[in-house]
Structure formats: C-alpha cells, structure tokens
Design a protein around this motif. Structure first.
Motif, PDB file in Angstrom:
ATOM      1  N   SER A 100      -1.800  -7.417  -3.142  1.00 30.56           N
ATOM      2  CA  SER A 100      -2.549  -8.011  -2.044  1.00 30.56           C
ATOM      3  C   SER A 100      -2.892  -9.458  -2.328  1.00 30.56           C
ATOM      4  O   SER A 100      -3.501 -10.120  -1.502  1.00 30.56           O
ATOM      5  CB  SER A 100      -3.850  -7.234  -1.822  1.00 30.56           C
ATOM      6  N   GLN A 101      -2.494  -9.957  -3.467  1.00 31.45           N
ATOM      7  CA  GLN A 101      -2.988 -11.250  -3.929  1.00 31.45           C
ATOM      8  C   GLN A 101      -2.375 -12.445  -3.215  1.00 31.45           C
ATOM      9  O   GLN A 101      -2.897 -13.543  -3.295  1.00 31.45           O
ATOM     10  CB  GLN A 101      -2.746 -11.388  -5.433  1.00 31.45           C
ATOM     11  N   SER A 102      -1.260 -12.269  -2.509  1.00 27.76           N
ATOM     12  CA  SER A 102      -0.669 -13.386  -1.770  1.00 27.76           C
ATOM     13  C   SER A 102       0.082 -12.838  -0.568  1.00 27.76           C
ATOM     14  O   SER A 102       0.459 -11.658  -0.531  1.00 27.76           O
ATOM     15  CB  SER A 102       0.283 -14.192  -2.652  1.00 27.76           C
ATOM     16  N   GLU A 103       0.310 -13.692   0.400  1.00 30.42           N
ATOM     17  CA  GLU A 103       1.028 -13.265   1.606  1.00 30.42           C
ATOM     18  C   GLU A 103       2.446 -12.822   1.264  1.00 30.42           C
ATOM     19  O   GLU A 103       2.955 -11.840   1.819  1.00 30.42           O
ATOM     20  CB  GLU A 103       1.065 -14.418   2.612  1.00 30.42           C
ATOM     21  N   HIS A 104       3.092 -13.533   0.352  1.00 25.88           N
ATOM     22  CA  HIS A 104       4.458 -13.161  -0.039  1.00 25.88           C
ATOM     23  C   HIS A 104       4.491 -11.771  -0.665  1.00 25.88           C
ATOM     24  O   HIS A 104       5.352 -10.942  -0.325  1.00 25.88           O
ATOM     25  CB  HIS A 104       5.011 -14.186  -1.024  1.00 25.88           C
ATOM     26  N   LEU A 105       3.566 -11.478  -1.573  1.00 27.32           N
ATOM     27  CA  LEU A 105       3.554 -10.172  -2.221  1.00 27.32           C
ATOM     28  C   LEU A 105       3.199  -9.071  -1.232  1.00 27.32           C
ATOM     29  O   LEU A 105       3.746  -7.959  -1.306  1.00 27.32           O
ATOM     30  CB  LEU A 105       2.559 -10.183  -3.381  1.00 27.32           C
ATOM     31  N   ARG A 106       2.281  -9.355  -0.307  1.00 27.04           N
ATOM     32  CA  ARG A 106       1.926  -8.348   0.693  1.00 27.04           C
ATOM     33  C   ARG A 106       3.142  -7.991   1.548  1.00 27.04           C
ATOM     34  O   ARG A 106       3.412  -6.818   1.804  1.00 27.04           O
ATOM     35  CB  ARG A 106       0.774  -8.845   1.566  1.00 27.04           C
ATOM     36  N   ARG A 107       3.854  -9.001   2.000  1.00 26.18           N
ATOM     37  CA  ARG A 107       5.037  -8.730   2.817  1.00 26.18           C
ATOM     38  C   ARG A 107       6.092  -7.964   2.037  1.00 26.18           C
ATOM     39  O   ARG A 107       6.757  -7.071   2.566  1.00 26.18           O
ATOM     40  CB  ARG A 107       5.620 -10.045   3.321  1.00 26.18           C
ATOM     41  N   TRP A 108       6.256  -8.331   0.777  1.00 25.43           N
ATOM     42  CA  TRP A 108       7.251  -7.651  -0.064  1.00 25.43           C
ATOM     43  C   TRP A 108       6.901  -6.171  -0.201  1.00 25.43           C
ATOM     44  O   TRP A 108       7.771  -5.302  -0.051  1.00 25.43           O
ATOM     45  CB  TRP A 108       7.300  -8.315  -1.432  1.00 25.43           C
ATOM     46  N   LYS A 155      -0.545   0.205   9.313  1.00 23.37           N
ATOM     47  CA  LYS A 155      -1.706   0.627   8.524  1.00 23.37           C
ATOM     48  C   LYS A 155      -1.679   0.009   7.127  1.00 23.37           C
ATOM     49  O   LYS A 155      -2.709  -0.432   6.616  1.00 23.37           O
ATOM     50  CB  LYS A 155      -1.738   2.156   8.425  1.00 23.37           C
ATOM     51  N   LEU A 156      -0.506  -0.024   6.508  1.00 25.11           N
ATOM     52  CA  LEU A 156      -0.409  -0.589   5.164  1.00 25.11           C
ATOM     53  C   LEU A 156      -0.675  -2.090   5.194  1.00 25.11           C
ATOM     54  O   LEU A 156      -1.360  -2.627   4.319  1.00 25.11           O
ATOM     55  CB  LEU A 156       0.966  -0.300   4.574  1.00 25.11           C
ATOM     56  N   SER A 157      -0.134  -2.778   6.170  1.00 26.52           N
ATOM     57  CA  SER A 157      -0.346  -4.223   6.279  1.00 26.52           C
ATOM     58  C   SER A 157      -1.824  -4.542   6.427  1.00 26.52           C
ATOM     59  O   SER A 157      -2.349  -5.451   5.770  1.00 26.52           O
ATOM     60  CB  SER A 157       0.444  -4.775   7.464  1.00 26.52           C
ATOM     61  N   LEU A 158      -2.518  -3.779   7.262  1.00 25.94           N
ATOM     62  CA  LEU A 158      -3.958  -3.993   7.446  1.00 25.94           C
ATOM     63  C   LEU A 158      -4.727  -3.678   6.170  1.00 25.94           C
ATOM     64  O   LEU A 158      -5.647  -4.413   5.786  1.00 25.94           O
ATOM     65  CB  LEU A 158      -4.462  -3.118   8.596  1.00 25.94           C
ATOM     66  N   GLY A 216     -13.802   5.385 -11.748  1.00 30.78           N
ATOM     67  CA  GLY A 216     -14.195   4.853 -10.463  1.00 30.78           C
ATOM     68  C   GLY A 216     -13.314   5.212  -9.301  1.00 30.78           C
ATOM     69  O   GLY A 216     -12.473   6.075  -9.355  1.00 30.78           O
ATOM     70  N   ASN A 217     -13.547   4.478  -8.241  1.00 27.82           N
ATOM     71  CA  ASN A 217     -12.944   4.727  -6.952  1.00 27.82           C
ATOM     72  C   ASN A 217     -12.028   3.559  -6.613  1.00 27.82           C
ATOM     73  O   ASN A 217     -12.413   2.416  -6.750  1.00 27.82           O
ATOM     74  CB  ASN A 217     -14.071   4.840  -5.932  1.00 27.82           C
ATOM     75  N   PHE A 218     -10.835   3.835  -6.138  1.00 26.26           N
ATOM     76  CA  PHE A 218      -9.870   2.784  -5.819  1.00 26.26           C
ATOM     77  C   PHE A 218     -10.178   2.104  -4.489  1.00 26.26           C
ATOM     78  O   PHE A 218      -9.503   1.180  -4.100  1.00 26.26           O
ATOM     79  CB  PHE A 218      -8.459   3.380  -5.730  1.00 26.26           C
ATOM     80  N   GLU A 219     -11.175   2.561  -3.775  1.00 24.73           N
ATOM     81  CA  GLU A 219     -11.338   2.155  -2.392  1.00 24.73           C
ATOM     82  C   GLU A 219     -11.550   0.669  -2.206  1.00 24.73           C
ATOM     83  O   GLU A 219     -11.036   0.069  -1.284  1.00 24.73           O
ATOM     84  CB  GLU A 219     -12.507   2.912  -1.773  1.00 24.73           C
ATOM     85  N   ASP A 220     -12.343   0.067  -3.104  1.00 23.92           N
ATOM     86  CA  ASP A 220     -12.730  -1.320  -2.877  1.00 23.92           C
ATOM     87  C   ASP A 220     -11.752  -2.331  -3.445  1.00 23.92           C
ATOM     88  O   ASP A 220     -11.940  -3.520  -3.302  1.00 23.92           O
ATOM     89  CB  ASP A 220     -14.113  -1.565  -3.480  1.00 23.92           C
ATOM     90  N   PHE A 221     -10.718  -1.866  -4.148  1.00 23.41           N
ATOM     91  CA  PHE A 221      -9.831  -2.810  -4.830  1.00 23.41           C
ATOM     92  C   PHE A 221      -8.393  -2.481  -4.523  1.00 23.41           C
ATOM     93  O   PHE A 221      -7.803  -1.633  -5.120  1.00 23.41           O
ATOM     94  CB  PHE A 221     -10.063  -2.759  -6.342  1.00 23.41           C
ATOM     95  N   ASP A 222      -7.816  -3.195  -3.588  1.00 26.75           N
ATOM     96  CA  ASP A 222      -6.422  -3.002  -3.253  1.00 26.75           C
ATOM     97  C   ASP A 222      -5.635  -4.293  -3.401  1.00 26.75           C
ATOM     98  O   ASP A 222      -4.553  -4.414  -2.885  1.00 26.75           O
ATOM     99  CB  ASP A 222      -6.275  -2.481  -1.830  1.00 26.75           C
ATOM    100  N   MET A 267       0.487   8.991   4.299  1.00 26.26           N
ATOM    101  CA  MET A 267       0.113   7.738   4.929  1.00 26.26           C
ATOM    102  C   MET A 267      -0.801   6.942   3.992  1.00 26.26           C
ATOM    103  O   MET A 267      -1.126   5.793   4.264  1.00 26.26           O
ATOM    104  CB  MET A 267      -0.600   8.003   6.256  1.00 26.26           C
ATOM    105  N   TYR A 268      -1.240   7.543   2.884  1.00 28.80           N
ATOM    106  CA  TYR A 268      -2.075   6.905   1.862  1.00 28.80           C
ATOM    107  C   TYR A 268      -3.343   6.303   2.497  1.00 28.80           C
ATOM    108  O   TYR A 268      -3.626   5.120   2.356  1.00 28.80           O
ATOM    109  CB  TYR A 268      -1.302   5.814   1.119  1.00 28.80           C
ATOM    110  N   ARG A 269      -4.099   7.151   3.179  1.00 25.70           N
ATOM    111  CA  ARG A 269      -5.302   6.656   3.854  1.00 25.70           C
ATOM    112  C   ARG A 269      -6.514   6.634   2.925  1.00 25.70           C
ATOM    113  O   ARG A 269      -7.257   5.665   2.876  1.00 25.70           O
ATOM    114  CB  ARG A 269      -5.612   7.523   5.074  1.00 25.70           C
TER     115      ARG A 269
END
Length: 526
Positions: free
Chosen positions: A119-127, A237-240, A508-514, A36-38
């Motif tokens: 995550s940089q644009s709505e189109h890329l997020r949906r894709w 979960k991924l969308s959020l 570092g940690n990937f948590e803050d940058f998605d 689930m990549y949490r």
C-alpha cells in the motif's frame, strides 16, 4: 495491528504457540477455498512466519507477472502454468481436511501481510491489485458450482446473486436464448450453462450496452458473465482496502524490525551471496579467460561495464564496485583481480597512481583492508535501485537506467533482433527488468522457456557456463520467485536482525495496517 517489541515470558510464548495450533485444527476457521479477504486475521503470528508468508505471497504474484509477460493471459499455456503453481505454492487448496486448513490459513494471512507492504505507493498498489485479481479470477473460474454458491452466499455483496432454478429457467428460457443467441446458444443447450439473477442496478455497464436480459428488476447472467462481475467486485474492494491502509501505517514504525522488512519486501533478495565460489560450476576463472567468455556468459550490465573499461581504461567508483565484486563472485581471486585492473588502468596512468588510488579498494573487496569484511557481489535488486548512474557513469541496469534507444542499440550489438528484441524492450518499458534479462538470457542461449530466475548477475554467469558446457536447464511449467526492482542489503549483523529467531513473536490484529510508505534505501558506504 499492534506490534509489541518487548519479549513475552516463556510461558506466554508457549501459550501463543498452542493457541495457534489449536486454531489450525478447527475446520470452521477457514471454510472457503475462495476469499474476498474482508476480515483481517486476529491471531498471533511468529515473526519468522510473518516473513516467510509475506515472501511466499510476493513470489506467487511475481510468478503470475512472469506468466502474463510470457503467455497469452487466460490461454491454455497460461492456465496450465497457473494450475502448476496452484499445486506447488501451498497457498491454496480446495478440499477440507486438517492440512487444507493450514494451507488456507497461510493463504489468508499472506494476503493481508502483502497489503501491509504494497500500500506504500500507487505503483505497488496497482501491481498488487492487478495480480491478486488474476489469482482470484483463476480460482473462481476453477471452483465448483457448490464452492461458488457457498462463497457468494456468505459474502455481503454477493449473497443477492442467486442461481435460478430449473423451473424458473423454463419460464425465461426463450428470452435468455434470444438475448445470447449471438454468443453461445449451442453452449447453453449442450452444457446446461447456469444462470444467475442479480439486481440490475449492480451491472450498469451491461444494461447500458443492452447486452443482458432484465425482468422484474433482475438481470439474468450466464456463468461466464458472473465471473467477470464478481472479479470486478473483488478488484474494487481490494483497491479501496489498499488505499485505506496506506493512511494507517505510521504506527508500524514503532517496531523497526517490521517496518524495515515491509519497506523492502517488494525488492527483498532471497538468493545466495556470491563471494568468490561458483554456486553451480567447478570452473576456475583466470584473467586470461575473461575476454573469451564475456560475450557469451556476461549479463548485459556486465558486458556494458567490461566494454566501457576496455574503451576508456577506467571506470568510476560505482562501476568499479559493481564489476569488481562481480569478478570476485565468478571466482577471480584477489591477486588476479589486482592484475586485471592494473593492466587496464595502466593504459591511462602509471603504476604509482594505480597503487595509490585504486589498489586499496580492490583489496577491500576481499576483506584484506578496512573492516576486514569480505563483500558479496551486487544482486539485481541492489543494482537497479541503489546509486543510479549519472551521465558519465557506466554502472547500473541497462533495462532500468537506459532509455529505449540506447537499450535497443546495446541489444542489437549483442545480436538480439526481431521478436525477442521487441519483447525485451516491452518488458523493460513495463518495469519488468528481471523478466527482460531472463528473455535476453533465453534468446542468447536459444531456450524456449526455463525455470530460471534472473535476480543476480553472477547467477546469470553460472547458469550460462553450465549450459555452454553441454548441460540444459530443467524445463518446468512453474518457476521460482522473481525480484523486480529494488536493492538487497549486504549481509551484516544489522540486516540479519530483521529476521530474528522463533523466540520473537508478533501479537495483534492486521486490521489497521495494510500498507507502507516507500523509503529510499541508503547507498552502501564503503
């Protein structure tokens, strides 16, 4: 995730590398074949591997996008291709050994790296949500019952989903068979389909549709419904996560190498540079050959430029750049190129005007003027996103820059009709420009399916000449990566700095940058 631009001492780098290897040898590090990549990974990663894994994940999703456009989703052909890329992409494995830990680690990290860029644009997020969800569902469907149970039992949102025991099934068997009689009574009896029970509040749609059996506050789901519910959880979960990530990436700007690479990841061109030698054929092209071969072997963008040049005896600056470098890429030398442009332009002007206003730029393409740089032909990504054409221009990508009616007229003029015509127009409308070009190539060359990827006009030309000489492309079920819609930078020392050698390390940690915000790439300044 924190990025450090200062170089660490050699001893520290060695420690980092040993730490990474040690981590890969622990079976408990990545125990699941489904994720689930949490929780973001926290280990250190080399910058070179950062780029490699991000590109590999992007290419995997691009392949899924192609399969979705070519085959019926979840049909046998689609599943067969998915099985092939699952074996070949080295981002997924279902066994437990040392190699599997390395592969699962790559899968896990590459997913989070893609979040940084998509995550940089709505189109890329949906894709990304669309194709990551397809990948997740395929893996979940093909997992064993043991793997599903292990996955759900360790996930906080899914651990309440429990498989009912045989004794409990006997108590509710008649009710279940009545509930699903119009679906698969025989399947339940013959294949012993497993049922799961979950709190009914988690499946409001099924409850409202009265398509599920409920008892004592629990909904009873057959396994084929369970995968739909679990996939929906993954998608949500991924969308959020992508939305949250899009608000946290300003700190990534502190490291220019990372920021620049991530902003270009969706459109990054990995293929060869075309500077005048064929990548596949030994064929020598002269000015006299062009009229005989352009209709059969030019991609649609270059057919448009060539016919416009013949009609108007002139092309504007970006048209000359796009077509001139393409001609250089197919093997036309500088002298022949000057001759080609001179003969056509002199139908509308005298020789002095051509020499004064246009000959310099042609010599510039070949590195004979200015900074003495030998320029490469434009890739599809560069054509699609850099310098969009104006009303009187002829350059650009027809699938990207032409409206549907004009594109349709161009395709019909090239003999494309009926089902292939509709398929190409649909792909262009859905922003799958490379896939539209591939479908055009397959139609023109009477191919059912190929392993080709159309990410460069000169590659189109090379593959066409190769086929027309009597060769056939290798037929494969999987296919290499596709680049859809953005420019590739010219090969310069500044661009090469994006991917330093192994001595550079990200900590570092990937948590803050998605995620990343989209930035327009600067037009080539020549």
């Amino acid at each position: 995730m924190e990025f450090y631009t200062t170089r660490k001492p050699p001893t520290k780098r060695r420690n980092i590398q040993h730490h990474l290897v040690d981590g890969l040898q622990k079976d408990e590090a990545y125990p699941l074949s489904i994720n689930m990549y949490r929780d973001p990974p926290t280990e250190d990663i080399m910058l070179e591997e950062f780029k490699e894994l991000a590109l590999k994940r992007r290419n995997l999703l691009k392949e899924i996008e192609y399969f979705n456009s070519k085959f019926q989703k979840w049909g046998e052909d689609w599943k067969m291709r998915m099985r092939d890329i699952s074996k070949s992409n080295k981002l997924h494995v279902d066994r437990i050994d040392e190699d599997s830990q390395k592969i699962r680690r790559r899968d896990y990290i590459s997913h989070f790296l893609l979040r940084l860029a998509y995550s940089q644009s709505e189109h890329l997020r949906r894709w990304m949500v669309l194709h990551e969800t397809d990948l997740f569902r395929y893996r979940f469907e093909n997992a064993t019952e043991v793997e599903r149970f292990e996955f759900m039992s360790k996930d906080p949102d899914l651990k309440s989903y429990s498989q009912i025991e045989d004794s409990e099934f006997q108590l509710v068997e008649e009710s279940l068979l009545e509930s699903y009689i119009k679906f698969l009574r025989d399947k339940i009896n013959k294949e012993n389909v497993k049922f799961y029970k979950i709190p009914f509040t988690l499946v409001p749609n099924l409850v409202s549709n009265r398509s599920i059996f409920i008892q004592n506050g629990y909904a009873y789901l057959p396994s084929w419904d369970l995968q739909t519910i679990v996939t929906s959880v993954f998608r949500a979960k991924l969308s959020l996560a992508l939305t949250n990530t899009s608000r946290k990436l300003e700190r990534a700007r502190d490291d220019e190498r990372i920021w620049k690479f991530l902003t270009q990841l969706d459109t990054y061109y990995e293929g060869p540079e075309y500077r005048g030698t064929s990548k596949k054929n030994n064929e020598k092209i002269s000015v006299g050959d062009i009229e005989d071969i352009f209709k059969d072997s030019y991609p649609l963008c270059m057919i448009n430029l060539h016919t416009s040049l013949k009609k108007e005896h002139h092309l504007k600056h970006w048209g000359r750049m796009q077509y001139g470098l393409f001609l250089k890429g197919i093997g036309l030398n500088m002298e022949d190129s000057l001759r080609f442009w001179r003969e056509e332009f002199m139908k509308a002007m005298d020789s002095d005007k051509f020499d004064k206003n246009y000959a310099y730029n042609i010599r510039h393409h070949y590195g004979r003027e200015g900074g003495k740089i030998s320029y490469s032909a434009y890739s599809c990504s560069k054509i699609i996103n850099n310098n969009p054409p104006g009303p009187v221009d002829n350059h650009g990508c027809p699938y990207r820059h032409y409206d549907k009616s004009n594109l349709k007229a161009m395709l019909i003029a090239q003999g494309i009709k009926d089902k292939p015509l509709r398929a190409i127009l649909d792909l262009a409308e859905n922003r799958q420009y490379n896939n539209a070009c591939l479908r055009y190539f397959e139609t023109k060359h009477e191919l059912e399916e190929t392993s080709l990827v159309m990410d460069h006009p000169n590659k189109y030309f090379d593959e066409s000449r190769y086929i027309l000489k009597g060769n056939r492309p290798i037929q494969t079920r999987g296919r290499p990566p596709v680049v859809t819609n953005a420019p590739a930078p010219m090969e310069t020392s500044a661009e090469k700095a994006i991917v330093p050698g192994k001595e550079n390390c990200l900590l570092g940690n990937f948590e803050d940058f998605d995620d990343l915000n989209t930035q327009e790439l600067e037009a080539l300044d020549i």
